[in-house]
Structures are given as C-alpha cells and as structure tokens.
Design a protein around this motif. Structure first.
Motif, PDB file in Angstrom:
ATOM      1  N   SER A  57       0.841  -1.233  -0.085  1.00 33.04           N
ATOM      2  CA  SER A  57       0.166  -0.088   0.018  1.00 33.04           C
ATOM      3  C   SER A  57       0.846   1.142   0.037  1.00 33.04           C
ATOM      4  O   SER A  57       2.035   1.270   0.665  1.00 33.04           O
ATOM      5  CB  SER A  57      -0.878  -0.045   1.269  1.00 33.04           C
ATOM      6  OG  SER A  57      -1.823   1.154   1.419  1.00 33.04           O
ATOM      7  N   PRO A  58       0.493   2.226  -0.768  1.00 31.36           N
ATOM      8  CA  PRO A  58       1.041   3.547  -0.613  1.00 31.36           C
ATOM      9  C   PRO A  58       0.982   4.280   0.714  1.00 31.36           C
ATOM     10  O   PRO A  58       1.450   5.407   0.866  1.00 31.36           O
ATOM     11  CB  PRO A  58       0.770   4.286  -1.984  1.00 31.36           C
ATOM     12  CG  PRO A  58      -0.934   3.854  -1.910  1.00 31.36           C
ATOM     13  CD  PRO A  58      -0.730   2.356  -1.658  1.00 31.36           C
ATOM     14  N   ILE A  92      -2.039   3.098   9.153  1.00 31.62           N
ATOM     15  CA  ILE A  92      -3.077   3.551   8.753  1.00 31.62           C
ATOM     16  C   ILE A  92      -4.181   2.421   8.368  1.00 31.62           C
ATOM     17  O   ILE A  92      -3.845   1.666   7.201  1.00 31.62           O
ATOM     18  CB  ILE A  92      -3.125   4.605   7.404  1.00 31.62           C
ATOM     19  CG1 ILE A  92      -2.455   5.640   8.043  1.00 31.62           C
ATOM     20  CG2 ILE A  92      -4.636   4.970   6.859  1.00 31.62           C
ATOM     21  CD1 ILE A  92      -2.198   6.709   6.625  1.00 31.62           C
ATOM     22  N   LYS A  93      -4.901   1.897   9.207  1.00 30.23           N
ATOM     23  CA  LYS A  93      -5.892   0.824   9.036  1.00 30.23           C
ATOM     24  C   LYS A  93      -7.387   1.014   9.426  1.00 30.23           C
ATOM     25  O   LYS A  93      -7.379   1.882  10.020  1.00 30.23           O
ATOM     26  CB  LYS A  93      -5.330  -0.213   9.896  1.00 30.23           C
ATOM     27  CG  LYS A  93      -3.911  -1.056   9.524  1.00 30.23           C
ATOM     28  CD  LYS A  93      -3.236  -1.960  10.435  1.00 30.23           C
ATOM     29  CE  LYS A  93      -2.062  -2.519  10.177  1.00 30.23           C
ATOM     30  NZ  LYS A  93      -1.624  -3.595  11.079  1.00 30.23           N
ATOM     31  N   TYR A 111      -6.890  -0.802  -0.227  1.00 29.57           N
ATOM     32  CA  TYR A 111      -7.893  -1.398   0.157  1.00 29.57           C
ATOM     33  C   TYR A 111      -7.605  -2.695   1.224  1.00 29.57           C
ATOM     34  O   TYR A 111      -8.504  -3.009   1.852  1.00 29.57           O
ATOM     35  CB  TYR A 111      -8.861  -1.718  -0.801  1.00 29.57           C
ATOM     36  CG  TYR A 111      -9.606  -0.555  -1.381  1.00 29.57           C
ATOM     37  CD1 TYR A 111      -9.851   0.425  -0.748  1.00 29.57           C
ATOM     38  CD2 TYR A 111      -9.740  -0.503  -2.872  1.00 29.57           C
ATOM     39  CE1 TYR A 111     -10.612   1.632  -1.411  1.00 29.57           C
ATOM     40  CE2 TYR A 111     -10.194   0.482  -3.561  1.00 29.57           C
ATOM     41  CZ  TYR A 111     -10.694   1.610  -2.785  1.00 29.57           C
ATOM     42  OH  TYR A 111     -11.309   2.487  -3.427  1.00 29.57           O
ATOM     43  N   ARG A 112      -6.337  -2.819   1.060  1.00 28.08           N
ATOM     44  CA  ARG A 112      -6.141  -4.352   1.789  1.00 28.08           C
ATOM     45  C   ARG A 112      -6.490  -4.028   3.449  1.00 28.08           C
ATOM     46  O   ARG A 112      -6.895  -5.206   3.903  1.00 28.08           O
ATOM     47  CB  ARG A 112      -4.595  -5.059   1.490  1.00 28.08           C
ATOM     48  CG  ARG A 112      -4.451  -6.173   2.235  1.00 28.08           C
ATOM     49  CD  ARG A 112      -3.231  -6.476   1.591  1.00 28.08           C
ATOM     50  NE  ARG A 112      -2.950  -8.115   1.857  1.00 28.08           N
ATOM     51  CZ  ARG A 112      -1.973  -8.975   1.358  1.00 28.08           C
ATOM     52  NH1 ARG A 112      -1.024  -8.236   0.391  1.00 28.08           N
ATOM     53  NH2 ARG A 112      -1.681 -10.039   1.645  1.00 28.08           N
ATOM     54  N   GLN A 113      -5.950  -2.887   3.903  1.00 24.17           N
ATOM     55  CA  GLN A 113      -6.060  -2.744   5.296  1.00 24.17           C
ATOM     56  C   GLN A 113      -7.234  -1.830   5.397  1.00 24.17           C
ATOM     57  O   GLN A 113      -7.404  -1.204   6.893  1.00 24.17           O
ATOM     58  CB  GLN A 113      -4.822  -2.553   5.829  1.00 24.17           C
ATOM     59  CG  GLN A 113      -3.549  -3.424   5.743  1.00 24.17           C
ATOM     60  CD  GLN A 113      -3.651  -4.657   6.516  1.00 24.17           C
ATOM     61  OE1 GLN A 113      -4.616  -4.704   7.403  1.00 24.17           O
ATOM     62  NE2 GLN A 113      -3.122  -5.815   6.072  1.00 24.17           N
ATOM     63  N   ASN A 114      -7.737  -1.351   4.515  1.00 23.44           N
ATOM     64  CA  ASN A 114      -8.834  -0.345   4.840  1.00 23.44           C
ATOM     65  C   ASN A 114      -9.975  -0.492   4.136  1.00 23.44           C
ATOM     66  O   ASN A 114     -10.260  -1.724   3.465  1.00 23.44           O
ATOM     67  CB  ASN A 114      -8.121   1.214   4.120  1.00 23.44           C
ATOM     68  CG  ASN A 114      -6.992   1.527   4.827  1.00 23.44           C
ATOM     69  OD1 ASN A 114      -7.099   2.006   6.082  1.00 23.44           O
ATOM     70  ND2 ASN A 114      -5.694   1.143   4.457  1.00 23.44           N
ATOM     71  N   LYS A 115     -11.114   0.449   4.282  1.00 21.89           N
ATOM     72  CA  LYS A 115     -12.311   0.210   3.734  1.00 21.89           C
ATOM     73  C   LYS A 115     -12.732   1.162   2.517  1.00 21.89           C
ATOM     74  O   LYS A 115     -12.167   2.084   2.352  1.00 21.89           O
ATOM     75  CB  LYS A 115     -13.469   0.413   4.885  1.00 21.89           C
ATOM     76  CG  LYS A 115     -13.411  -0.696   5.694  1.00 21.89           C
ATOM     77  CD  LYS A 115     -14.525  -0.472   6.957  1.00 21.89           C
ATOM     78  CE  LYS A 115     -14.296  -1.301   8.185  1.00 21.89           C
ATOM     79  NZ  LYS A 115     -14.187  -2.944   7.708  1.00 21.89           N
TER      80      LYS A 115
END
Length: 469
Positions: free
Chosen positions: A372-373, A378-379, A393-397
């Motif tokens: 992720s950039p 930041i999750k 989007y892997r760790q976020n919505k």
C-alpha cells in the motif's frame, strides 16, 4: 496412475478426492499471494454487508449472484481469503464428482472409468489462481448442470419440457458470470441439431434462460436502480476491463498442455469415429460447440488470467480422455500422463510458492496486490482509490461507490459535466473518504469544480495522496 483409476468402483471417489486434497495440502502450510480480484470480491461482499446496494451504491461489474455469495461469506467469515479457497474447494469437488458421474452413468465413453474425473481434477490446477472462488468457477457448475439435463434429453426419443431447466441453468450461470450468457447459443444449437425439440420447447428453454434475468431486473426496478444495473453490468460487459495482465507467458504456459491435449484428443476421434455409437458421436459434437462458445467468451472477459478460462475445462477434459484412450501401449499412456501431471503441478506450485527463486513464470505478478502507498499504521480507514491500484484497500475500507475505475470514469473523468460533479459531491457528502489516492490526476480538477471539497482535504507527504482535515 491411469491404471489405478481405470477401475470403476465407488471407493475410487475417495481416492480421487484424496489426491485432490494431497495436491492442495502444501498450500495450507505456505499461504500464497492475495490477488487483486480476490480483494475486489471481498470488498463487494463487505459493502453489501454494510447495507449498500450493488450497482447503485457499489460501482462494480461483478454479476449479482456472485456478489451475493461474497456477501454471505463476508457475513460469516469477514474478509477471509481462506474462506474463498475453502468454498472453492467444495465447488471443485462438486464439479469433479458430477462430471465423472455424468460421463459414466450416461455412457459418454465406451468404457467406464475414473479417468474423466482424474483429468478434470488435474486441469483445475493449471494455475494457483484457479483455487479461489471466482465467478467463472461458480458459473461453470451450472453450465455442467445444463449439460447434464441436455444429454438426458438426448437419451430419449424426443425433447421434453425439462428443456426449461437447460435455459434456467444457463441463466443462473450468466448471473454468476455474465459472459456465460453466450452458452444459450450452445444450448439452442444442441437442441436444434441433436434433439427433436419443438418450437414450444425452444420457447421454454429461452424462457428458462430469461426468467432469472427478468427477476433481477424487477428487483432493481423496484429499488429504482435499473439505470445503475444496466450501466454497471449489462453495458459494461462490452467495454469494462478491470485489470491489466501483462504476464501473457504465464497465461499461455498454463493453457498450453490442457488445450494441446484436448486438441490431440479431438483429432484422434477423426480416425476412430466408427467405434462410437450415434449418441456418443452427438455428445462429441456438443462438446465441440461448447469449446467454440467458450472461445467467444474471451472477448467479453473483464481481465485475462487462467482462472477465467475454467469454462474451458469440461470440453478439454472430455476430449483429453480420447487422447489417452487412443494410446495403444498402456505403459506409454501411463508415462505420458505422469509427465503431463508433473508439468502441470510444477507450474502450479511455481506460481503459488515460487519454487524457482526469481522466476516469474506462473506468478501472475500483475494480478497480485502490491504494498500500500499509505503508511502501515493507517488501517480500517475510509479510502478512495482513483485508478486500478487496489493495494490500499487491503487494510482499509472503500469510501464512496467508486470501486471499479472503468465505471468510476463516468463521473470522475467527466468533470466538465455539471451533473457528474454533483454526483461526485453527493457521494463524498454521504460517505467522505479519510484518504484519497489519486492515480489518474483528477483530484485537482475535482477540487476546482467543487471548492467545498477542496477545503476538506490537504496533501500529504506521499505523492498523490490526500488526507481529510
């Protein structure tokens, strides 16, 4: 191995499924890469779980029944690639068992054996991305059910009203993976040439095909989202290309052996046609038509990867059986199959586990989720990615409906249109992203057109990333 599976006893199903589990066991001990399509499907399921309506609140071209399955998986397991792989294993078991059952109980070959199931199982491992629960995998299950109903009609003196089921299964298959709708041509040609279907029965088949679509259209009409359904699904199949795959070497390597053996098996039939009864010859022709229709679906595929060629597996497995059957020396057939088995699994494990250090063949690197950039701390934040890069989007919505970039262009690449700007502003107001990752350089123009949004965001130290104040 061929000799072992040549006997036809029920206990061989245990051996066949045991071999399937043995092939996949190493991947349980060593997780393989997460793919962009898998992340896409999990996001869709997650968004539906939050009460969003597909196509209206989630701009993606995924077919509706596939989205419902991902919603169900997310409701029980959350974002879980392992759940996708477990569900795919169950679907694969069904297809292998059902294909083997059809070929033997309907006497599609002169002799009964477990070779059809063995070959089908092997061809489902042409690449590691075939192990996930893809829309094509689910769709192929219903195409097999349509095939089973069709050959049941052919085994009778004339077609019956059960031809409704043929169309219905293909309609369901299309609602899992829209390009499968082309298989209604396969069904129509098969009914025309190889059964005594009447006009009424043709009509029943077409009605069975249209019925699932009519139900879906009615659903979106009642939710006042028919335009969204048409734009994001029906129209998008001709122009939406979700991901770019530059690794054509891996794609060709995965398909080379199954396609080559299937073609050789088909050619071997030309020299041995007299051995088969009329019913078996008609099945051969129906499978040839299946292959031709599967080729036509390539132009409608949203991206190119081995997983979207799973609809080719039934005809490839069917014709490959004839190739091994035609080898007169048993030892030569055994050696040829073992070499085929080893080569396919070597490419399979190379793609999943990277057996060759630095080797990229089979890895499908362009389909893997990249780092992720956004900073690692930041999750679970609301994020909008403008572009094809899904990594954040892997760790976020997901924030806003703009999941699929090709569809998001309707608004985000059309900011000279007042209505498009209003749409974007409304989506930001309802679901404001905490971070915006702009890979297509549209944020500057968006902030010019909507100054109220410009005052809510500021640039970060990371290029093309904006943070909400």
């Amino acid at each position: 191995m061929l000799r072992f599976f040549q006997s036809y006893f029920p206990y061989q199903y245990v051996s066949l499924l045991g071999l399937l589990l043995l092939i996949r066991l190493p991947l349980l001990l060593h997780p393989f890469p997460l793919l962009i399509p898998e992340l896409n499907w999990m996001i869709v399921g997650e968004q539906i779980s939050q009460g969003n309506l597909l196509y209206r609140d989630i701009w993606d071209s995924i077919s509706p029944l596939s989205a419902l399955v991902y919603w169900g998986i997310d409701s029980v397991f959350g974002r879980s690639p392992l759940a996708l792989h477990g569900a795919a294993l169950l679907v694969s078991v069904f297809q292998i068992v059902y294909f083997n059952y059809l070929t033997n109980n309907r006497d599609l070959y002169p002799d009964r054996s477990f070779w059809p199931g063995l070959i089908y199982m092997l061809f489902m491992h042409i690449s590691f991305d075939c192990l996930t629960l893809s829309p094509v995998l689910m769709s192929t299950s219903f195409l097999l059910l349509a095939f089973g109903t069709l050959i049941r009609q052919m085994d009778r003196r004339g077609a019956t009203d059960e031809v409704f089921e043929v169309g219905f299964y293909i309609g369901i298959a299309a609602l899992f993976y829209l390009p499968s709708a082309l298989f209604i041509i396969w069904a129509a040609l098969s009914l025309l040439f190889y059964t005594g279907a009447s006009f009424r029965q043709y009509s029943l088949s077409i009605f069975g095909f249209l019925f699932p679509f009519a139900t879906t259209v009615l659903f979106y009409y009642l939710y006042d989202s028919l335009d969204d359904f048409n734009r994001n699904l029906l129209s998008s199949v001709f122009r939406v290309r979700q991901y770019s795959l530059s690794d054509f070497q891996s794609l060709l390597a995965s398909l080379l052996i199954p396609l080559g053996l299937g073609v050789l098996g088909f050619l071997s039939l030309l020299n041995r046609g007299g051995r088969y009864v009329n019913f078996q010859q008609r099945i051969q022709q129906i499978m040839a038509i299946w292959f031709v229709i599967a080729v036509l679906t390539i132009g409608l595929m949203p991206f190119l990867a081995p997983m979207v060629f799973l609809s080719f597996v039934p005809p490839m497995a069917y014709f490959t059986h004839f190739y091994f059957e035609g080898i007169r020396r048993a030892w030569l057939a055994e050696v040829t199959f073992l070499i085929t088995f080893i080569l396919i699994l070597l490419l399979f494990y190379q793609g999943a586990l990277g057996l060759i250090p630095g080797g990229e063949l089979g890895r499908l690197s362009s389909l893997q989720v990249k780092p992720s950039p956004l900073p690692g701390d930041i999750k679970d934040r609301r994020v909008l990615i403008i572009g094809e890069d899904f990594s954040a989007y892997r760790q976020n919505k997901l924030a806003t409906p703009y999941l699929n970039w090709d569809l998001a262009k309707y608004d985000l690449k059309n900011l000279d249109d007042y209505e498009a700007v209003i749409n974007v502003f409304d989506h930001f107001r309802k679901d404001p992203p905490d971070y915006i990752i702009d890979r297509e350089n549209v944020v500057g123009k968006l902030f010019q057109r909507a100054p109220a949004l410009a005052g809510q965001y500021e640039k970060t130290a990371v290029a093309d990333v904006y943070k909400r104040k």
